[in-house]
Design an enzyme around this catalytic site. Structure first.
Site, PDB file in Angstrom:
ATOM      1  N   HIS A 191       0.812  -1.213   0.000  1.00 15.93           N
ATOM      2  CA  HIS A 191       0.000   0.000   0.000  1.00 15.93           C
ATOM      3  C   HIS A 191       0.847   1.265   0.000  1.00 15.93           C
ATOM      4  O   HIS A 191       0.431   2.300  -0.506  1.00 15.93           O
ATOM      5  CB  HIS A 191      -1.023  -0.036   1.129  1.00 15.93           C
ATOM      6  CG  HIS A 191      -2.145  -0.944   0.774  1.00 15.93           C
ATOM      7  ND1 HIS A 191      -2.154  -2.261   1.136  1.00 15.93           N
ATOM      8  CD2 HIS A 191      -3.228  -0.751  -0.027  1.00 15.93           C
ATOM      9  CE1 HIS A 191      -3.224  -2.831   0.611  1.00 15.93           C
ATOM     10  NE2 HIS A 191      -3.897  -1.952  -0.094  1.00 15.93           N
ATOM     11  N   GLU A 433     -11.253 -11.023  -5.201  1.00 13.46           N
ATOM     12  CA  GLU A 433      -9.822 -10.997  -4.896  1.00 13.46           C
ATOM     13  C   GLU A 433      -9.388 -12.219  -4.092  1.00 13.46           C
ATOM     14  O   GLU A 433      -8.228 -12.340  -3.696  1.00 13.46           O
ATOM     15  CB  GLU A 433      -9.440  -9.700  -4.182  1.00 13.46           C
ATOM     16  CG  GLU A 433     -10.280  -9.344  -2.988  1.00 13.46           C
ATOM     17  CD  GLU A 433      -9.899  -7.993  -2.368  1.00 13.46           C
ATOM     18  OE1 GLU A 433      -8.811  -7.480  -2.653  1.00 13.46           O
ATOM     19  OE2 GLU A 433     -10.707  -7.474  -1.577  1.00 13.46           O
ATOM     20  N   ASP A 457      -4.531  -8.784  -4.459  1.00 14.11           N
ATOM     21  CA  ASP A 457      -4.757  -9.907  -3.548  1.00 14.11           C
ATOM     22  C   ASP A 457      -5.007 -11.206  -4.306  1.00 14.11           C
ATOM     23  O   ASP A 457      -4.522 -12.262  -3.895  1.00 14.11           O
ATOM     24  CB  ASP A 457      -5.934  -9.605  -2.614  1.00 14.11           C
ATOM     25  CG  ASP A 457      -5.509  -8.721  -1.456  1.00 14.11           C
ATOM     26  OD1 ASP A 457      -4.422  -8.960  -0.904  1.00 14.11           O
ATOM     27  OD2 ASP A 457      -6.233  -7.776  -1.125  1.00 14.11           O
ATOM     28  N   CYS A 504      -9.409  -3.407 -10.313  1.00 13.05           N
ATOM     29  CA  CYS A 504      -8.847  -2.248  -9.599  1.00 13.05           C
ATOM     30  C   CYS A 504      -7.512  -2.571  -8.958  1.00 13.05           C
ATOM     31  O   CYS A 504      -6.976  -1.774  -8.202  1.00 13.05           O
ATOM     32  CB  CYS A 504      -9.843  -1.707  -8.584  1.00 13.05           C
ATOM     33  SG  CYS A 504     -10.380  -2.930  -7.399  1.00 13.05           S
TER      34      CYS A 504
HETATM   35  C1  PEP Z   1      -6.536  -5.588  -4.717  1.00 10.49           C
HETATM   36  O1  PEP Z   1      -6.389  -6.452  -3.856  1.00 10.49           O
HETATM   37  O2  PEP Z   1      -6.234  -5.750  -5.923  1.00 10.49           O
HETATM   38  C2  PEP Z   1      -7.062  -4.260  -4.348  1.00 10.49           C
HETATM   39  C3  PEP Z   1      -7.340  -3.364  -5.260  1.00 10.49           C
HETATM   40  O3  PEP Z   1      -7.231  -3.997  -3.040  1.00 10.49           O
HETATM   41  P1  PEP Z   1      -6.033  -3.597  -2.048  1.00 10.49           P
HETATM   42  O4  PEP Z   1      -4.809  -3.340  -2.891  1.00 10.49           O
HETATM   43  O5  PEP Z   1      -6.450  -2.388  -1.297  1.00 10.49           O
HETATM   44  O6  PEP Z   1      -5.898  -4.806  -1.189  1.00 10.49           O
HETATM   45 MG    MG Z   2      -7.282  -6.239  -1.917  1.00 13.27          MG
END
Ligand code: PEP
Ligand code: MG
Length: 580
Positions: A191, A433, A457, A504
């Site tokens: 993140h 995910e 994920d 995403c």
């Molecule tokens: C993902 O897991 O691809 C996602 C967009 O969520 P995060 O990166 O916040 O876990």
């Molecule tokens: Mg995720």
């Protein structure tokens, strides 16, 4: 001059002064005291305990409206520990006996208690060792008059060097002053990487032990395009990098010419290119980069800045700002995805052996209905200010989905009864995910209005490769045939049920993956706003026919490396791609 190779996570080039961000480890002094100083030492200790109790009471007041019973009990138990006369007596006796400073005695006493607790067969007691550690750290900080270092106070332009940079540190840093980031740990989808990208800060992660090699007086170049960090560059290197930086900025400027054009393939298939955001400040950049909307608002970041466990009203204000700022374009807000690496300072979500597989996201929300309901109520109330879509993260089975939908329905009924306005037709979707969700996407698709594939994920769970672990980053392969099969299955199942499917995860913003994803039938790509123009350029230069052929060819291949090589060659032959 020395060059270090890491993982490029956010493009661009930065040159500047080092800011060494040290881990928050307390160094505990040890020294002898005179017998006449014992009382003084104990007064310091009692004052530190009183301050610690005061801090806990402040936490209780500040978060009272949001705190579940369990958290209240936890904080009460911390106060109880601090008021324990046996504990205080023990410290007093030892300071007198050993004639050593109280910090050192406290450390010994606590280590002793934790050792005993850990060797007990009582699992409840064992779990208390974290609380004991937590409480003792609070007292220790007060004794040492130590405040946690904050990146919010940066007042000159720097490049941050750290062993680890938690998402909560990254989100709270003064971004205007951060020109670049170089961190020992982490990988493309950490993140911290995502935040760096959102704010267009060049960043390289996974640098092993760079932070131990750097001195505060060093100068640094962070090359986020190549994933390289150069310490004390010579003048020729500096010159070369300054010219690369100019070229990079020119390239970025040219892409901005695309902002007013639609993302449409040569044969007129309209693709939605939307943005991922973490904080409201990003809305201006989302608009400036010509996004069709927001495909992922990671709402958990509202919970991660110190001192802010947001109330319903605060959340309502934030969601309203984003919805109004997007002027009728769609905004997908994801419900709280706390847990894993995303922990809220001052509010331990949990202490787990395996947090990535643990009490995260919707699992946490279902166990804490008050927190969840507060957020959903704020979202429903905000819906009247724009084009809202609600999305649930980490759904692993139909039961979980039905429970979340039930809670949402129940809240809608309550709001209707109280005559509080909200839109009746808010689209509700799930993130796909978790591999089990992908495998039952046929069932899930019948219950929701859209899917969004979270490849960050999904890839980590499918290949069993920790997305933050730089040592095994080579295994994290978006073009793994297993991943591609799952993507195809999810997209086909969504279309079969007549719902749109987006993505995403970071893969959606990777220029090398764009045509394959188009060919697999993806309807919406959600990414950092800065990546949108480049993906738009690609979408506008291919036909669906070409994209389908490419996807069809790679789906027949067995080796990830072959797929990667084939797609890279194909893309490089067609586009002048800047390597990210
Ligand atoms: C993902 O897991 O691809 C996602 C967009 O969520 P995060 O990166 O916040 O876990
Ligand atoms: Mg995720």
């Amino acid at each position: 001059m020395k060059t270090y190779k890491g993982i490029s996570v956010s493009p661009g080039i930065a040159e500047g002064k080092v800011f060494l961000f040290q881990e928050d480890k307390l160094s505990i002094p040890k020294y002898n005291i005179a017998i006449t100083d014992v009382n003084n030492e104990l007064s310091r200790f009692f004052a530190a305990v009183e301050n610690a109790i005061g801090e806990i009471n402040n936490l209780k007041v500040k978060y009272a409206h949001q705190m579940a019973e369990e958290e209240k009990k936890m904080l009460d138990s911390h106060i109880l520990m601090l008021n324990d006369p046996v504990f205080k007596e023990d410290i007093g006796k030892k300071v007198e006996e050993k004639q050593l400073n109280v910090e050192w005695i406290l450390l010994q006493v606590i280590e002793n208690i934790i050792e005993k607790v850990n060797s007990s067969s009582d699992s409840y007691l064992k779990e208390r060792s974290t609380d004991i550690h937590d409480v003792s750290q609070r007292v220790m900080r007060n004794l040492l008059l130590h405040e946690r270092m904050s990146l919010a106070d940066l007042d000159e332009e720097v490049i941050i060097i750290a062993h680890n940079l938690l998402p909560s540190d990254a989100i709270s840093m003064n971004k205007k002053m951060v020109k670049g980031i170089a961190v020992d740990l982490g990988s493309k989808t950490s993140h911290t990487a995502i935040i760096a990208k959102s704010f267009a800060i060049p960043a390289v992660l996974g640098l092993s032990n760079l932070s131990q090699q750097i001195k505060p007086e060093d100068t640094i170049i962070v090359d986020g395009n190549q994933g390289v960090v150069i310490v004390n560059p010579d003048s020729a290197t500096k010159k070369q990098y300054r010219s690369s930086q100019v070229k990079w900025q020119q390239h970025e400027k040219e892409l901005q010419n695309l902002n007013r054009l639609k993302a449409e393939t040569l044969d007129k298939r309209r693709i939605m290119l939307v943005a991922n955001i973490e904080v409201t400040e990003e809305v201006a950049s989302v608009i400036a980069h010509g996004a069709d909307g927001i495909g992922l608002f990671r709402s958990e970041f509202l919970y991660m800045t110190p001192d802010s466990f947001p109330t319903e009203e605060e959340q309502l204000r934030t969601y309203k700002t984003v919805l109004e700022g997007m002027k009728g374009k769609s905004v997908t807000i994801r419900t709280l995805d706390l847990g894993g690496e995303k922990v809220m300072p001052g509010f331990n979500v949990s202490n787990e052996d395996n947090p990535i597989l643990g009490w995260r996201a919707v699992r946490f929300c279902l166990a804490k209905p008050e927190i969840f309901k507060t957020q959903l109520r704020a979202m429903l109330r905000a819906s009247v200010y724009g084009n809202l879509r609600i999305m649930f993260p980490m759904i692993s089975g139909i039961e979980e989905l039905l429970k979340t939908l039930d809670i949402l329905d129940q809240l809608k009924k309550e709001l209707s009864k109280a005559k509080i306005p909200f839109k009746k037709d808010i689209p509700v979707g799930v993130m796909i995910e978790v591999p089990s969700a992908a495998l039952i996407s046929e069932i899930l698709a019948k219950k929701v209005d859209f899917f969004s594939i979270g490849t960050n994920d999904l890839i980590q769970y499918t290949i069993a490769v920790d997305r933050n672990n730089e040592r095994i980053a080579y295994l994290y392969e978006p073009f793994h045939p297993g991943v591609l099969r799952l993507l195809k299955m999810i997209i086909d199942n969504a279309h079969e049920a007549g719902i749109p499917v987006g993505m995403c995860g970071e893969m959606a913003g990777d220029p090398f993956a764009a045509v394959v994803l188009l060919g697999l039938g993806l309807d919406q790509f959600s990414m950092s706003a800065y990546s949108i123009p480049e993906i738009k350029r690609i979408v506008r230069s291919v036909s669906m026919q070409e994209a389908k052929e490419l996807a069809h060819t790679v789906m027949k291949m067995q080796f990830s490396q072959d797929i990667d090589d084939y797609v890279r060659d194909w893309m490089e032959a067609k586009f002048d791609l800047v390597s990210y």
